[in-house]
Design an enzyme around this catalytic site. Sequence first.
Site, PDB file in Angstrom:
ATOM      1  N   LYS A  51       0.506  -1.068  -0.119  1.00 38.73           N
ATOM      2  CA  LYS A  51      -0.312   0.160  -0.596  1.00 38.73           C
ATOM      3  C   LYS A  51       1.341   1.274   0.286  1.00 38.73           C
ATOM      4  O   LYS A  51       0.511   2.513  -0.388  1.00 38.73           O
ATOM      5  CB  LYS A  51      -0.821   0.126   1.344  1.00 38.73           C
ATOM      6  CG  LYS A  51      -2.050  -1.151   1.197  1.00 38.73           C
ATOM      7  CD  LYS A  51      -3.027  -0.864   2.137  1.00 38.73           C
ATOM      8  CE  LYS A  51      -4.098  -2.415   2.452  1.00 38.73           C
ATOM      9  NZ  LYS A  51      -4.764  -2.755   3.349  1.00 38.73           N
ATOM     10  N   GLN A  95      -4.873  -1.180   9.809  1.00 36.45           N
ATOM     11  CA  GLN A  95      -4.638  -2.199   9.003  1.00 36.45           C
ATOM     12  C   GLN A  95      -5.280  -3.468   9.833  1.00 36.45           C
ATOM     13  O   GLN A  95      -5.070  -3.693  11.008  1.00 36.45           O
ATOM     14  CB  GLN A  95      -3.653  -2.870   8.580  1.00 36.45           C
ATOM     15  CG  GLN A  95      -3.185  -4.082   7.855  1.00 36.45           C
ATOM     16  CD  GLN A  95      -3.551  -4.414   6.632  1.00 36.45           C
ATOM     17  OE1 GLN A  95      -3.829  -2.763   6.034  1.00 36.45           O
ATOM     18  NE2 GLN A  95      -4.256  -5.058   6.114  1.00 36.45           N
ATOM     19  N   ASP A 118     -10.743   3.214   3.999  1.00 37.61           N
ATOM     20  CA  ASP A 118     -11.335   1.907   3.652  1.00 37.61           C
ATOM     21  C   ASP A 118     -12.514   2.174   3.605  1.00 37.61           C
ATOM     22  O   ASP A 118     -14.078   1.256   3.775  1.00 37.61           O
ATOM     23  CB  ASP A 118     -10.967   1.046   4.971  1.00 37.61           C
ATOM     24  CG  ASP A 118      -9.794   0.416   5.315  1.00 37.61           C
ATOM     25  OD1 ASP A 118      -9.311  -0.305   3.827  1.00 37.61           O
ATOM     26  OD2 ASP A 118      -9.096   0.523   6.276  1.00 37.61           O
TER      27      ASP A 118
HETATM   28  N1  GUN Z   1      -7.471  -6.556   6.215  1.00 41.55           N
HETATM   29  C1  GUN Z   1      -7.303  -7.342   4.969  1.00 41.55           C
HETATM   30  N2  GUN Z   1      -8.082  -6.419   3.873  1.00 41.55           N
HETATM   31  C2  GUN Z   1      -7.997  -5.094   4.582  1.00 41.55           C
HETATM   32  C3  GUN Z   1      -8.635  -4.110   4.110  1.00 41.55           C
HETATM   33  O1  GUN Z   1      -9.215  -3.629   3.328  1.00 41.55           O
HETATM   34  N3  GUN Z   1      -8.205  -2.761   4.822  1.00 41.55           N
HETATM   35  C4  GUN Z   1      -8.209  -3.123   5.881  1.00 41.55           C
HETATM   36  N4  GUN Z   1      -8.245  -1.882   6.567  1.00 41.55           N
HETATM   37  N5  GUN Z   1      -7.724  -3.618   6.160  1.00 41.55           N
HETATM   38  C5  GUN Z   1      -7.462  -5.380   5.855  1.00 41.55           C
END
Ligand code: GUN
Length: 287
Positions: A51, A95, A118
Amino acid sequence: MNIDGKLAAQQLREQLAIEVKDLEAKANICPKLVVILVGDDPASQVYVKNKVKQTQEIGMVSNEIRLAEDTSQEVLLGHLYKLNEDTSVHGILVQLPLPKHIDESAIISAISPNKDVDGFHALNSGRLFNGEPGALVPCTPQGCVMLAKQHLGNDLSGMHAVVIGRSNIVGKPVAMLLLQENCTVTITHSRTKNLPEVCQQADILIAAVGIAEFVKAHWVKEGATVIDVGINRITTDDGKTKLVGDVDYNDVVDKCGAITPVPGGVGPMTIACLLKNTITAAKQSVS
Ligand code: GUN
């Protein structure tokens, strides 16, 4: 045939890089994303690294905040309050999953809805549910719809979309997005009776259930578009591990019209949509 998510994500990132340049030139804003990782789960570390890297590659600013596994909820909330106030920050992502002693929903609620890239905050899910403009929409569902449209064209009106899974992260929001596209939407889950028969009705089948190779060829209508959201690590007969989706790819590939492979399907689109949401949040911060 395969729907190439890697290529689609690359094309989206190229478009977004142009938008970032434009935003800097016209409004003197450089979108900034802060990603918080609590603990040292190896898979989460890889996701967070990707990311941050991809954010920087398209000319945006990205910071990573790494916190120890035993970080208290109060300390994490303290970071969020500071980031909410920091006008140079446009997107905040914590996350998931979080360590067990931290209440995930309390953390999601504490992120400013305007910086919730998100799209998990109740205000953003409410806006999506109501079909209001300005919602920050969860990234994986956005990616699913983009990939379905890549194969089927922009008009999904009247198609029957069947979603397997009812999570807040994928199942529910992707159903709302498909409804906005004028699909007839069925949400299925672990208690659905006659699941294979329901799936056989689908023009678009979205598998987001988290069970390796769950969906078989006899569940799939001839020519259907299959979007596989699953990322499951399995051990093969020779003792090695590999990633597979929620769809039994080899079984389904000749029956369906198109399918997203795992890896290389929905996964790359998720991060590209995160970058898109960060740019949207940055634009909305000055509008
Ligand atoms: N963990 C797995 N997928 C995601 C996501 O789309 N966003 C976040 N914040 N954590 C994740």
